[in-house]
Design a protein around this motif. Structure first.
Motif, PDB file in Angstrom:
ATOM      1  N   GLY A 209      20.527 108.291 -10.317  1.00 22.70           N
ATOM      2  CA  GLY A 209      20.784 108.026  -8.907  1.00 22.70           C
ATOM      3  C   GLY A 209      20.102 106.771  -8.423  1.00 22.70           C
ATOM      4  O   GLY A 209      19.078 106.338  -8.979  1.00 22.70           O
ATOM      5  N   THR A 210      20.671 106.174  -7.388  1.00 20.20           N
ATOM      6  CA  THR A 210      20.071 104.980  -6.785  1.00 20.20           C
ATOM      7  C   THR A 210      19.758 105.194  -5.304  1.00 20.20           C
ATOM      8  O   THR A 210      19.229 104.291  -4.664  1.00 20.20           O
ATOM      9  N   PHE A 211      20.107 106.362  -4.763  1.00 24.84           N
ATOM     10  CA  PHE A 211      19.819 106.630  -3.352  1.00 24.84           C
ATOM     11  C   PHE A 211      19.772 108.137  -3.135  1.00 24.84           C
ATOM     12  O   PHE A 211      20.182 108.925  -3.995  1.00 24.84           O
ATOM     13  N   SER A 212      19.268 108.545  -2.010  1.00 29.83           N
ATOM     14  CA  SER A 212      19.202 109.948  -1.587  1.00 29.83           C
ATOM     15  C   SER A 212      18.587 110.860  -2.648  1.00 29.83           C
ATOM     16  O   SER A 212      19.213 111.821  -3.094  1.00 29.83           O
ATOM     17  N   PRO A 213      17.345 110.599  -3.049  1.00 29.58           N
ATOM     18  CA  PRO A 213      16.715 111.462  -4.069  1.00 29.58           C
ATOM     19  C   PRO A 213      16.600 112.913  -3.620  1.00 29.58           C
ATOM     20  O   PRO A 213      16.689 113.826  -4.443  1.00 29.58           O
ATOM     21  N   GLU A 214      16.411 113.126  -2.300  1.00 23.98           N
ATOM     22  CA  GLU A 214      16.283 114.504  -1.816  1.00 23.98           C
ATOM     23  C   GLU A 214      17.574 115.285  -2.015  1.00 23.98           C
ATOM     24  O   GLU A 214      17.538 116.501  -2.278  1.00 23.98           O
ATOM     25  N   LEU A 215      18.730 114.621  -1.911  1.00 19.25           N
ATOM     26  CA  LEU A 215      20.004 115.297  -2.134  1.00 19.25           C
ATOM     27  C   LEU A 215      20.172 115.651  -3.603  1.00 19.25           C
ATOM     28  O   LEU A 215      20.678 116.724  -3.950  1.00 19.25           O
ATOM     29  N   ILE A 216      19.777 114.738  -4.488  1.00 20.76           N
ATOM     30  CA  ILE A 216      19.875 115.009  -5.925  1.00 20.76           C
ATOM     31  C   ILE A 216      18.934 116.142  -6.311  1.00 20.76           C
ATOM     32  O   ILE A 216      19.277 117.019  -7.105  1.00 20.76           O
ATOM     33  N   GLU A 217      17.732 116.141  -5.742  1.00 21.52           N
ATOM     34  CA  GLU A 217      16.793 117.222  -6.018  1.00 21.52           C
ATOM     35  C   GLU A 217      17.354 118.559  -5.544  1.00 21.52           C
ATOM     36  O   GLU A 217      17.190 119.593  -6.207  1.00 21.52           O
ATOM     37  N   GLY A 218      18.021 118.553  -4.391  1.00 18.64           N
ATOM     38  CA  GLY A 218      18.649 119.779  -3.895  1.00 18.64           C
ATOM     39  C   GLY A 218      19.724 120.276  -4.838  1.00 18.64           C
ATOM     40  O   GLY A 218      19.847 121.486  -5.088  1.00 18.64           O
ATOM     41  N   THR A 219      20.515 119.339  -5.382  1.00 16.89           N
ATOM     42  CA  THR A 219      21.534 119.702  -6.372  1.00 16.89           C
ATOM     43  C   THR A 219      20.874 120.337  -7.598  1.00 16.89           C
ATOM     44  O   THR A 219      21.337 121.360  -8.115  1.00 16.89           O
ATOM     45  N   GLY A 220      19.797 119.727  -8.058  1.00 18.65           N
ATOM     46  CA  GLY A 220      19.101 120.253  -9.231  1.00 18.65           C
ATOM     47  C   GLY A 220      18.546 121.658  -9.004  1.00 18.65           C
ATOM     48  O   GLY A 220      18.651 122.520  -9.883  1.00 18.65           O
ATOM     49  N   LYS A 221      17.982 121.901  -7.838  1.00 18.75           N
ATOM     50  CA  LYS A 221      17.434 123.224  -7.536  1.00 18.75           C
ATOM     51  C   LYS A 221      18.529 124.289  -7.521  1.00 18.75           C
ATOM     52  O   LYS A 221      18.340 125.402  -8.030  1.00 18.75           O
TER      53      LYS A 221
END
Length: 585
Positions: A356-368
């Motif tokens: 990812g290059t943006f919105s790390p919090e969204l990617i982390e939410g996907t991972g959780k």
């Protein structure tokens, strides 16, 4: 869940980077050209000109017109392939609008002198009536109606059909223009005799939009605004599909006028719309998820993707998926369920690495969410995140590859975002080549929405989104809140970016499958055929949908193209690099 950051100034720096028919009606055409959908002959399949049946009712020589534009498009595409999609700049000698109108009856040769230049990107001034002949690449499609207009009902025609009719009638209406090139007070009625009243209203509305686009292309903004005022009075974001598509394209033309004039008008609000479409789609948003459930394209694409991946990891104990530009991650639920249910040769670990290059919090939410799902399934699972400040910071040593892993690279609607930055596209492909995955799965929009010619891009975008809006009309209620969000927020922003913006601001860019194919061939990549099981599954799912007759599947080479009523929407393609074992794919 492991998160790695690379390229941020406030984080530790990284080392320097080195420089023939399937069940359900799936038709196979083994040629590297645009796919032919069921009941459609695509005029861009230049080798099949002899197969075309042109409309006898047309007042101009379509065959000759087709031949002229064949040469024009072949030259334009050849330059695009050689120059990495859109990295080269061109200067085209194009005919004047008067020349085009005089030649409609006979259509003599059209100059296509293409010269490569190094100047900054600019909007080409291709006349709209010339660009409208691009409609012929979608085939006339009206031959079934030519002698039976009185028997046509409004619902017999798709949104794209009515846009095609409007384009053809707009060209014919040029004979009703005065010496200054202005349309007479009621230029269209004569050309619409015999059509149902609702069709007439829709076609008149679309023709008015074409008139506005023509004036915008000629930078006659005051005249364009008069036509746009008519469009706004007759269109609506809540009306039928033609009214909706005109409403959004009218707003995009107004924004283009604002940009050209350096002003801000009340209705040209696109510049204030700062929504990040990619970030919005990444969210577990109800409107996005519900729309995907009701519209067939992405369901079919995801099913075929997962089935293809499963076929390639059937014997693998450790599966590592590198997801470039992960979205909400919903597609991986299918893969996780299948791997968890595998009794023979059970999987020891499924690892997903999200880039990812943006919105790390969204990617982390996907991972959780995926980790919780894997825990419920008792599936050994690992989710890793690599955050980059720029895709040029991507390196294979960040992935943490293991010798006994089966590696797959997945790129869904990601590569097109790098078209304005070809250096990034080149760089990421070089990294993927060094990773050498068993396969690379690519899903992209199958549309030519990247022409530097404004009016050509306008026509292509209008046809593409008309098909999408038509699918909404058939699959969703007009007052559906999810439909309103998708059309008025996501699509509105995309349309305004395509129509109004130029240069790097024009971030919403898409090219056809054949352009991507030529690009991948530069890396000696081999196109891998989709498995019989994948094709059977997607055909069965398609036939189970209420819109089965409207949703079309076709093979373009070895890739699957999913469309709506003869218009391509998206494609799924799989690739490998030389040296990958044949038994692995």
């Amino acid at each position: 869940m492991e998160v790695k950051h690379c390229g941020d100034d406030d984080l530790p720096s990284c080392p320097d980077k080195s420089n023939d028919v399937f069940p359900g009606g799936v038709v196979s055409h083994e040629r590297a050209s645009d796919c032919e959908f069921e009941n459609m002959e695509d005029s861009r399949d230049f080798g099949l000109l002899r197969d075309f049946e042109f409309c006898e009712s047309n007042e101009f020589d379509e065959a000759r017109l087709f031949s002229d534009f064949q040469r024009y498009e072949e030259q334009l595409e050849a330059i695009s392939y050689h120059g990495l999609l859109d990295s080269l700049k061109y200067d085209i000698a194009t005919p004047s609008i008067e020349t085009c109108l005089k030649e409609i009856a006979g259509f003599g040769g059209i100059s296509s002198d293409i010269r490569v230049e190094c100047a900054a990107e600019r909007s080409w001034a291709l006349p709209l009536t010339t660009s409208l002949e691009i409609l012929n690449r979608y085939k006339c499609g009206l031959k079934r109606m030519r002698d039976t207009r009185d028997g046509i009902r409004a619902h017999d025609l798709s949104t794209v059909d009515m846009i095609r009719i409007a384009g053809a009638k707009f060209i014919q209406s040029s004979t009703s223009r005065d010496a200054n090139g202005n349309l007479s007070a009621h230029p269209y009625d004569y050309y619409l005799n015999g059509y149902p009243e609702e069709v007439k209203r829709n076609v008149r509305l679309a023709m008015t939009l074409f008139a506005a686009a023509e004036k915008v292309g000629a930078q006659k903004f005051e005249a364009a605004i008069e036509f746009l005022d008519q469009c706004d009075g007759l269109s609506s974001a809540c009306g039928n599909s033609v009214e909706r598509i005109v409403h959004h394209f009218s707003g995009a033309l107004r924004e283009r006028i604002d940009r050209e004039k350096g002003t801000v008008s009340e209705k040209g609000l696109g510049r204030r719309l700062t929504l990040d479409i990619d970030a919005e789609i990444m969210k577990p948003s109800v409107p996005v998820l519900m729309t995907h459930q009701q519209i067939p394209f992405f369901q079919l694409q995801q099913l075929c993707t997962m089935q293809t991946i499963m076929e390639n990891v059937a014997e693998s104990k450790k599966v590592h998926v590198i997801d470039l530009g992960i979205r909400n991650g919903s597609q991986w639920v299918i893969l996780m369920q299948v791997l968890a249910a595998r009794q023979e040769n059970p999987v020891e670990l499924l690892k997903i690495t999200a880039i990812g290059t943006f919105s790390p919090e969204l990617i982390e939410g996907t991972g959780k969410r995926l980790e919780e799902f894997a825990e419920d399934l008792k599936l050994p699972f690992s989710f890793n995140i690599i955050m980059l400040s720029d895709m040029n910071d991507f390196r294979e040593d960040l992935i943490g590859l293991q010798d006994n892993e089966t590696v797959i690279v997945y790129a869904q609607f990601l590569l097109r975002s790098m078209i304005p930055h070809p250096d990034r596209l080149e760089f990421i492909m070089s990294v993927i080549k060094r990773i050498n995955p068993i396969i690379m799965v690519v899903a992209e929009i199958d549309a030519n929405l990247n022409s530097p010619v404004f009016v050509a891009r306008f026509v292509d975008a209008l046809l593409y989104y008309s098909a999408f809006f038509d699918s909404f009309e058939d699959c969703m209620k007009r007052d559906d809140e999810n439909r309103k969000f998708t059309e008025c927020v996501l699509f509105a922003k995309a349309i305004r970016t395509i129509v109004a913006a130029e240069g790097e601001e024009r971030s919403e860019r898409h090219v056809k499958l054949n352009v991507w194919r030529a690009f991948f061939h530069r890396y000696r990549m081999i196109e891998v055929g989709l498995g019989i099981s994948s094709m059977n599954q997607v055909a069965l799912m398609k036939n189970s949908l209420p819109c089965a007759k409207s949703c079309t599947l076709a093979m373009n080479g070895k890739s699957l193209v999913i469309g709506w009523k003869d218009t391509p929407i998206c494609f799924l393609s799989t690739w490998k690099f030389p040296g990958t074992s044949e038994h692995d794919v």
